[in-house]
Design an enzyme around this catalytic site. Structure first.
Site, PDB file in Angstrom:
ATOM      1  N   LYS A   1       0.844  -1.201   0.000  1.00 30.83           N
ATOM      2  CA  LYS A   1       0.000   0.000   0.000  1.00 30.83           C
ATOM      3  C   LYS A   1       0.880   1.252   0.000  1.00 30.83           C
ATOM      4  O   LYS A   1       1.926   1.254   0.659  1.00 30.83           O
ATOM      5  CB  LYS A   1      -0.870   0.026   1.275  1.00 30.83           C
ATOM      6  CG  LYS A   1      -2.047  -0.913   1.256  1.00 30.83           C
ATOM      7  CD  LYS A   1      -2.898  -0.745   2.502  1.00 30.83           C
ATOM      8  CE  LYS A   1      -4.019  -1.766   2.580  1.00 30.83           C
ATOM      9  NZ  LYS A   1      -5.051  -1.634   1.547  1.00 30.83           N
TER      10      LYS A   1
ATOM     11  N   ARG B   1     -10.290 -11.366   1.172  1.00 31.04           N
ATOM     12  CA  ARG B   1     -11.167 -12.365   0.536  1.00 31.04           C
ATOM     13  C   ARG B   1     -10.525 -13.738   0.546  1.00 31.04           C
ATOM     14  O   ARG B   1     -11.214 -14.746   0.555  1.00 31.04           O
ATOM     15  CB  ARG B   1     -11.526 -11.891  -0.882  1.00 31.04           C
ATOM     16  CG  ARG B   1     -10.363 -11.729  -1.789  1.00 31.04           C
ATOM     17  CD  ARG B   1     -10.698 -10.918  -3.042  1.00 31.04           C
ATOM     18  NE  ARG B   1     -10.761  -9.489  -2.797  1.00 31.04           N
ATOM     19  CZ  ARG B   1     -11.063  -8.585  -3.714  1.00 31.04           C
ATOM     20  NH1 ARG B   1     -11.349  -8.953  -4.946  1.00 31.04           N
ATOM     21  NH2 ARG B   1     -11.094  -7.311  -3.418  1.00 31.04           N
TER      22      ARG B   1
END
Ligand code: BES
Ligand code: ZN
Ligand code: ZN
Length: 484
Positions: free
Chosen positions: A259, A333
């Site tokens: 990130k 996920r």
């Protein structure tokens, strides 16, 4: 915080300070004692507007209209206003309407507890809220007859739900160095001991035995080993069986798809879903709800290093489905795919809900204040939207469609962990999860993306800066509704 209900008129109560909620339309009314003073102070009675008259020991808070949501934020605002004072015992009248008096009491209590919350673990100079005692007067209001027992019960529920929310806030606010997967497992164990819950913690070997290849890949580069937590509340003859699954990323650096610095800050809050599950389990046990509730948490840290999983990897998930990794920042996920598979293997549930700070796209789509609810079928989604109505949390449904489903196709594996379009990211993430829901649970599952409301950068409603405890009050309402 101690609460007391009394039928004494508000003006007979001996307290340090009286809180007066006043609606704009009532400003001119004879029962507003400090009309002139309020006018001088420029008080207009807008929602959450305050006027503190120290010489009269009175705090006015504006309420646009008497609704549970408005009362909740008004009492929370009152607590925030009093933080730098030394008022210990406050009194307040009840603001009720005929049908919903219990809901109003509960909302006021929640507002007091949630508004008084402060996270001070890392402060040298700790300033906890001075208010320790709150007396609520049930003086007959507009001639209504109150069900005092129902009000007392609502007060009790409001305390449990808000304390559970604050418990979740504490976990989320704790830094990644102090709250890593094993710490979450210990929190779960302590809960189990204190509240008589069943508890099972899966560590390395057990997780490998369960073939959770996707979760293990995400965890690989961290020095903190992953944990899969299973807590259960099992009353006799339950009215329903519900499984809850939470994303517990104790830190999400993004992994090798690192990130940017600005986006990494606050990623300690990527454990909000798992922390909500822990808070919910605590309250479910305290309320002793007549429903069987299973709480699962995938506690993992997503880091970089020589052993990190990579874009280009193909993972074999617990379900047997293979996943092409194209972005290691879409890790939630992957963890959920395996924990959802595990939850469905362990428990045949009537409903299955998962909570996750899953996508930035959900925040872009519906804003900071609202959670997105997704799934194959309207029934579980509607349970969530109905429960939200009086919980104080905001949710909205986002619909699946067959075109977005195609964007998850992989050339080399069964599915890809990111979609090939940059639009509709909240829905495509949820459609990825749907691939790991078995036929039995297809119409029983809903996914709740709490990425927006889970972490608060600017105070709103009953939420201070930091973790909000999103999901806790929402799911407790839902479970209460299933208990009726
Ligand atoms: N934990 C983040 C999602 C998130 C973003 C939560 C902002 C709270 C605030 C998640 O793991 C993530 O990084 N998702 C990616 C997915 C993308 C790579 C497809 C995202 O949203 O950018
Ligand atoms: Zn991520
Ligand atoms: Zn994440």
């Amino acid at each position: 915080m101690n609460f007391q209900l009394t039928i004494e008129p508000i003006n007979n109560i001996q307290s340090d300070l009286q809180i007066v909620l006043v609606a704009q339309k009532d400003l001119e009314h004879t029962f507003v004692q400090d009309k002139e003073l309020l006018k001088k102070a420029g008080f207009k009675g807008g929602q959450d507007e305050t006027a503190l008259f120290l010489e009269r020991d009175r705090l006015y808070v504006g309420v646009e209209k008497i609704t549970a949501d408005n009362l909740r934020t008004a009492t929370a605002t009152a607590m925030r206003t009093l933080v730098s004072t030394s008022y210990n015992h406050v009194s307040i009248a009840s603001y009720l309407d005929e049908t919903k008096s219990a809901d109003m009491i509960r909302a006021m209590v929640e507002g007091f507890e949630l508004g008084a919350y402060r996270f001070e673990k890392y402060k040298s100079d700790k300033r906890s809220n001075p208010v320790t005692d709150i007396t609520i007067s049930l003086e007959e209001y507009h001639g209504e007859i109150l069900d005092i027992e129902a009000c007392a019960h609502a007060l009790h529920l409001g305390q449990i739900t808000s304390e559970a929310t604050n418990f979740t806030r504490d976990i989320v606010n704790t830094t990644p160095d102090d709250c890593y997967p094993d710490v979450m497992a210990h929190i779960a164990k302590d809960l189990a001991e204190e509240y008589d819950l069943h508890c099972k913690i899966l560590k390395g070997n057990e997780i490998r035995k369960e073939k959770m290849g996707a979760l293990l890949a995400v965890a690989r580069a961290s020095r903190h080993r992953p944990r899969v937590i299973h807590l259960a509340h099992k009353p006799k003859n339950p009215k329903a069986v519900i499984s809850l699954v939470g994303k517990g990323l104790t830190y999400d650096s993004g992994g090798l798809s690192l990130k940017p610095s600005d986006f990494m800050v606050t990623m300690k809050a990527d454990k909000s879903g798992g922390s909500a599950v822990l808070g919910i389990m605590k309250a479910v046990a305290q309320m002793n709800l007549p429903v069987e509730v299973h709480g699962f948490v995938g506690a993992v840290e997503n880091m970089i290093g020589g052993d990190a999983y990579k874009p280009d990897d193909v993972l074999i998930s617990k379900s047997g489905k293979t996943i092409e990794v194209r972005n290691t920042d879409a890790e939630g996920r992957l963890v959920l795919a395996d924990v959802l598979a595990y939850a469905q293997q362990e428990v045949k549930a009537d409903y299955l809900f998962d909570f996750a700070t899953l996508t930035g796209a959900c925040v872009v789509g519906v804003g900071n204040y609202t959670s997105g609810v997704m799934g194959n079928c309207d029934t579980p989604k509607n349970l969530v939207t109905e429960a939200a109505q009086c919980s104080g949390e905001l949710v909205t449904k986002l619909d699946f469609n067959r075109y977005l489903k195609k964007t998850l196709k992989s050339e080399i594996a069964d599915i890809c962990n990111i979609s090939n379009t940059r639009y509709g990211g909240a829905i495509t993430a949820s459609m990825f999860l749907a691939e790991f829901i078995d036929e039995d649970h297809r119409d029983k599952w809903a996914h709740i993306d709490i990425a927006g409301p889970a972490f608060v950068e600017h105070v709103w409603g009953e939420n201070p800066h930091g973790a909000s405890g999103a999901g806790v009050r929402l799911m407790l309402r839902l479970l209460e509704n299933l208990s009726k």
